[in-house]
Design a protein around this motif. Structure first.
Motif, PDB file in Angstrom:
ATOM      1  N   ILE A 120       0.867  -1.183   0.000  1.00  0.00           N
ATOM      2  CA  ILE A 120       0.000   0.000   0.000  1.00  0.00           C
ATOM      3  C   ILE A 120       0.904   1.233   0.000  1.00  0.00           C
ATOM      4  O   ILE A 120       1.832   1.334   0.816  1.00  0.00           O
ATOM      5  CB  ILE A 120      -0.901   0.069   1.259  1.00  0.00           C
ATOM      6  CG1 ILE A 120      -1.732  -1.204   1.416  1.00  0.00           C
ATOM      7  CG2 ILE A 120      -1.808   1.303   1.210  1.00  0.00           C
ATOM      8  CD1 ILE A 120      -2.554  -1.250   2.705  1.00  0.00           C
ATOM      9  N   THR A 121       0.643   2.138  -0.921  1.00  0.00           N
ATOM     10  CA  THR A 121       1.364   3.408  -0.946  1.00  0.00           C
ATOM     11  C   THR A 121       0.336   4.528  -0.933  1.00  0.00           C
ATOM     12  O   THR A 121      -0.590   4.517  -1.749  1.00  0.00           O
ATOM     13  CB  THR A 121       2.229   3.523  -2.230  1.00  0.00           C
ATOM     14  OG1 THR A 121       3.189   2.468  -2.199  1.00  0.00           O
ATOM     15  CG2 THR A 121       2.943   4.855  -2.325  1.00  0.00           C
ATOM     16  N   ILE A 122       0.482   5.450  -0.013  1.00  0.00           N
ATOM     17  CA  ILE A 122      -0.452   6.588   0.021  1.00  0.00           C
ATOM     18  C   ILE A 122       0.184   7.778  -0.683  1.00  0.00           C
ATOM     19  O   ILE A 122       1.280   8.207  -0.310  1.00  0.00           O
ATOM     20  CB  ILE A 122      -0.803   7.016   1.468  1.00  0.00           C
ATOM     21  CG1 ILE A 122      -1.160   5.809   2.333  1.00  0.00           C
ATOM     22  CG2 ILE A 122      -1.939   8.026   1.468  1.00  0.00           C
ATOM     23  CD1 ILE A 122      -1.336   6.163   3.801  1.00  0.00           C
ATOM     24  N   ASP A 123      -0.531   8.272  -1.672  1.00  0.00           N
ATOM     25  CA  ASP A 123      -0.128   9.533  -2.307  1.00  0.00           C
ATOM     26  C   ASP A 123      -0.694  10.640  -1.423  1.00  0.00           C
ATOM     27  O   ASP A 123      -1.889  10.901  -1.426  1.00  0.00           O
ATOM     28  CB  ASP A 123      -0.713   9.598  -3.726  1.00  0.00           C
ATOM     29  CG  ASP A 123      -0.384  10.912  -4.412  1.00  0.00           C
ATOM     30  OD1 ASP A 123      -0.002  11.875  -3.716  1.00  0.00           O
ATOM     31  OD2 ASP A 123      -0.530  10.979  -5.638  1.00  0.00           O
TER      32      ASP A 123
ATOM     33  N   PRO B 220       5.680   7.255  -7.873  1.00  0.00           N
ATOM     34  CA  PRO B 220       6.143   6.421  -8.986  1.00  0.00           C
ATOM     35  C   PRO B 220       7.293   5.501  -8.585  1.00  0.00           C
ATOM     36  O   PRO B 220       7.391   4.370  -9.054  1.00  0.00           O
ATOM     37  CB  PRO B 220       6.613   7.429 -10.041  1.00  0.00           C
ATOM     38  CG  PRO B 220       6.099   8.749  -9.622  1.00  0.00           C
ATOM     39  CD  PRO B 220       5.779   8.696  -8.174  1.00  0.00           C
ATOM     40  N   LEU B 221       8.150   6.010  -7.682  1.00  0.00           N
ATOM     41  CA  LEU B 221       9.277   5.187  -7.221  1.00  0.00           C
ATOM     42  C   LEU B 221       8.756   3.932  -6.489  1.00  0.00           C
ATOM     43  O   LEU B 221       9.185   2.813  -6.756  1.00  0.00           O
ATOM     44  CB  LEU B 221      10.168   6.029  -6.306  1.00  0.00           C
ATOM     45  CG  LEU B 221      11.495   5.450  -5.848  1.00  0.00           C
ATOM     46  CD1 LEU B 221      12.463   6.570  -5.489  1.00  0.00           C
ATOM     47  CD2 LEU B 221      11.378   4.500  -4.675  1.00  0.00           C
ATOM     48  N   ALA B 222       7.789   4.152  -5.590  1.00  0.00           N
ATOM     49  CA  ALA B 222       7.230   3.020  -4.833  1.00  0.00           C
ATOM     50  C   ALA B 222       6.560   2.026  -5.781  1.00  0.00           C
ATOM     51  O   ALA B 222       6.695   0.807  -5.637  1.00  0.00           O
ATOM     52  CB  ALA B 222       6.228   3.539  -3.800  1.00  0.00           C
ATOM     53  N   ARG B 223       5.872   2.558  -6.774  1.00  0.00           N
ATOM     54  CA  ARG B 223       5.230   1.692  -7.786  1.00  0.00           C
ATOM     55  C   ARG B 223       6.268   0.815  -8.480  1.00  0.00           C
ATOM     56  O   ARG B 223       6.063  -0.378  -8.660  1.00  0.00           O
ATOM     57  CB  ARG B 223       4.576   2.558  -8.857  1.00  0.00           C
ATOM     58  CG  ARG B 223       3.103   2.799  -8.686  1.00  0.00           C
ATOM     59  CD  ARG B 223       2.634   3.443  -9.994  1.00  0.00           C
ATOM     60  NE  ARG B 223       1.616   4.437  -9.802  1.00  0.00           N
ATOM     61  CZ  ARG B 223       0.322   4.161  -9.718  1.00  0.00           C
ATOM     62  NH1 ARG B 223      -0.097   2.919  -9.793  1.00  0.00           N
ATOM     63  NH2 ARG B 223      -0.552   5.126  -9.551  1.00  0.00           N
TER      64      ARG B 223
ATOM     65  N   VAL C 102       4.945  -7.468  -6.739  1.00  0.00           N
ATOM     66  CA  VAL C 102       4.018  -7.351  -5.603  1.00  0.00           C
ATOM     67  C   VAL C 102       2.916  -6.352  -5.994  1.00  0.00           C
ATOM     68  O   VAL C 102       3.227  -5.217  -6.356  1.00  0.00           O
ATOM     69  CB  VAL C 102       4.756  -6.847  -4.333  1.00  0.00           C
ATOM     70  CG1 VAL C 102       3.775  -6.602  -3.183  1.00  0.00           C
ATOM     71  CG2 VAL C 102       5.836  -7.832  -3.915  1.00  0.00           C
ATOM     72  N   PRO C 103       1.641  -6.766  -5.944  1.00  0.00           N
ATOM     73  CA  PRO C 103       0.587  -5.813  -6.296  1.00  0.00           C
ATOM     74  C   PRO C 103       0.592  -4.620  -5.355  1.00  0.00           C
ATOM     75  O   PRO C 103       0.749  -4.782  -4.141  1.00  0.00           O
ATOM     76  CB  PRO C 103      -0.719  -6.617  -6.135  1.00  0.00           C
ATOM     77  CG  PRO C 103      -0.344  -7.912  -5.523  1.00  0.00           C
ATOM     78  CD  PRO C 103       1.137  -8.078  -5.537  1.00  0.00           C
ATOM     79  N   CYS C 104       0.482  -3.433  -5.935  1.00  0.00           N
ATOM     80  CA  CYS C 104       0.557  -2.216  -5.110  1.00  0.00           C
ATOM     81  C   CYS C 104      -0.723  -1.406  -5.232  1.00  0.00           C
ATOM     82  O   CYS C 104      -1.125  -1.018  -6.317  1.00  0.00           O
ATOM     83  CB  CYS C 104       1.759  -1.374  -5.560  1.00  0.00           C
ATOM     84  SG  CYS C 104       1.980   0.116  -4.585  1.00  0.00           S
ATOM     85  N   ARG C 105      -1.354  -1.169  -4.108  1.00  0.00           N
ATOM     86  CA  ARG C 105      -2.544  -0.322  -4.086  1.00  0.00           C
ATOM     87  C   ARG C 105      -2.081   1.108  -3.792  1.00  0.00           C
ATOM     88  O   ARG C 105      -1.534   1.367  -2.709  1.00  0.00           O
ATOM     89  CB  ARG C 105      -3.492  -0.829  -2.995  1.00  0.00           C
ATOM     90  CG  ARG C 105      -4.488   0.179  -2.492  1.00  0.00           C
ATOM     91  CD  ARG C 105      -5.760   0.170  -3.316  1.00  0.00           C
ATOM     92  NE  ARG C 105      -6.793   0.959  -2.666  1.00  0.00           N
ATOM     93  CZ  ARG C 105      -7.162   2.180  -3.074  1.00  0.00           C
ATOM     94  NH1 ARG C 105      -6.583   2.750  -4.107  1.00  0.00           N
ATOM     95  NH2 ARG C 105      -8.125   2.819  -2.446  1.00  0.00           N
ATOM     96  N   VAL C 106      -2.224   1.985  -4.764  1.00  0.00           N
ATOM     97  CA  VAL C 106      -1.844   3.386  -4.538  1.00  0.00           C
ATOM     98  C   VAL C 106      -3.104   4.153  -4.142  1.00  0.00           C
ATOM     99  O   VAL C 106      -4.081   4.170  -4.880  1.00  0.00           O
ATOM    100  CB  VAL C 106      -1.190   4.012  -5.787  1.00  0.00           C
ATOM    101  CG1 VAL C 106      -0.914   5.498  -5.577  1.00  0.00           C
ATOM    102  CG2 VAL C 106       0.115   3.285  -6.118  1.00  0.00           C
TER     103      VAL C 106
END
Ligand code: AMP
Ligand code: FES
Ligand code: ZN
Length: 334
Positions: A83-86, A98-101, A109-113
């Motif tokens: 999970i990455t919070i913008d 974008p870096l975390a993505r 690894v699926p990433c939920r932004v």
């Protein structure tokens, strides 16, 4: 670096004063990952078959965490999601998101932004107008969003990149404030409770310096700049003090962690108020309206005031006074 790896005799990459140990790059990477594995096991963080949501900010700690858990996922028997919070911080979010993505994509690894502005209605930049430091309000926002998103992703545990130095800085801060509630809750692993997903800090036994050595050893892309709001964070000062102590007394950080968890924390007893549901959003809260919803209403109020001011300015000074809540005797135009 002068010196040889204690394991294989190759040139040393890392010198770990706290263990009086020098290791080459490969043995350091193995050492780092073994310690993460042991931490996960020691505190019973993950059950086999569980889905672990890793909070990835793109910083060295969360990148090191995601990478090491990814390598250990088979052994630990867990499935990873990120999970990455913008947070909507100008000049910062557009670089770390974008870096975390990319970091997640490389590992598959699926990433939920999560777009805080688009999905929750405000950005961290908007917290600037409120009276408390942005960083501390942002911390509350992140905790709320991460818990909610982890639960919605069906995760059993939320893992964050908090390292040994983060943990001890929080410990010092809570100690100085005499905040027994915070001291009681400061744990490497917190079990699930109602709608609160279990929370784990698999790097709690990893010094901050080691996470830097790990991402550098593996050439992992990570955020190398600071959040624009970080300058006011007091944790930097606590960390400086901890580093000074560690320089004079190698391994004192580990000693502090152990003393606290094994001897001090068990003696702390605070009566936990039962967990309520926020009357506005239904999320878990210790008060009738949760901190997140209170922050949201403060922002809404601020916006309304600003809009009122702008419109009264547009209409001219007489209207501004007439609209003042102070009453007609003080506000009527001369
Ligand atoms: P911090 O609160 O910035 O010290 O970050 C502590 C941990 O919270 C990081 O290691 C991440 O696991 C998580 N975290 C911080 N910021 C974010 C973010 N924007 N998105 C997802 N996780 C985050
Ligand atoms: Fe929250 Fe910097 S990441 S204020
Ligand atoms: Zn709420």
């Amino acid at each position: 670096m002068a010196g040889k790896c204690r394991v294989c005799g190759a040139p040393a990459y890392a010198r770990l004063e706290y263990a009086n140990l020098q290791l080459c790059r490969d043995d350091f990477v193995r050492f780092f990952e073994r310690r993460v594995e042991r931490t996960v096991e020691r505190y019973g963080m993950f059950e086999r078959g569980s889905r672990v949501a890793v909070a990835v900010s793109g910083g060295k700690d969360s990148v090191a965490l995601l990478h090491s858990l990814w390598k250990l996922r088979g052994k630990l028997g867990v499935e990873l999601v990120a999970i990455t919070i913008d947070l909507g911080i100008a000049g910062h979010s557009d670089r770390y998101v974008p870096l975390a993505r990319r970091v997640c994509e490389r590992l598959g690894v699926p990433c939920r932004v999560v777009d805080l502005r688009g999905e929750y209605g405000f950005s961290v930049d908007e917290l600037r107008g409120l009276r408390r430091p942005v960083c501390s309000l942002c911390g509350a926002v992140k905790r709320y969003v991460l818990n909610r998103e982890a639960r919605e992703l069906g995760a059993h545990v939320l893992a964050t990149g908090h390292n040994l130095d983060d943990f001890l800085a929080a410990l010092l801060q809570a100690y100085i404030r005499g905040d027994l509630k915070a001291l009681a809750k400061l744990r490497p692993y917190l079990p699930p409770e109602g709608k609160l997903v279990a929370r784990a800090k698999p790097l709690v036994e990893t010094p901050e310096r080691d996470t830097k050595l790990y991402v550098e050893a593996l050439g992992l892309e990570h955020v190398t700049w600071k959040c624009p709001y970080s300058s006011g964070a007091s944790s930097f000062e606590y960390k400086r003090v901890l580093d000074l102590l560690e320089e004079e007394h190698p391994s004192i950080k580990f000693q502090m962690l152990r003393s606290f968890l094994e001897r001090i924390q068990p003696l702390i007893s605070v009566e936990e108020p039962s967990l309520l549901s926020c009357s506005k959003c239904g999320e878990p809260s210790s008060s009738p309206v949760c901190q997140f919803c209170r922050i949201k209403s403060m922002i809404a109020k601020l916006e309304t005031n600003e809009a009122r001011l702008t419109s009264s300015r547009r209409r001219g000074p007489g209207f501004e006074r007439a609209a003042s809540p102070l009453g007609s005797s003080q506000t009527s135009p001369r």
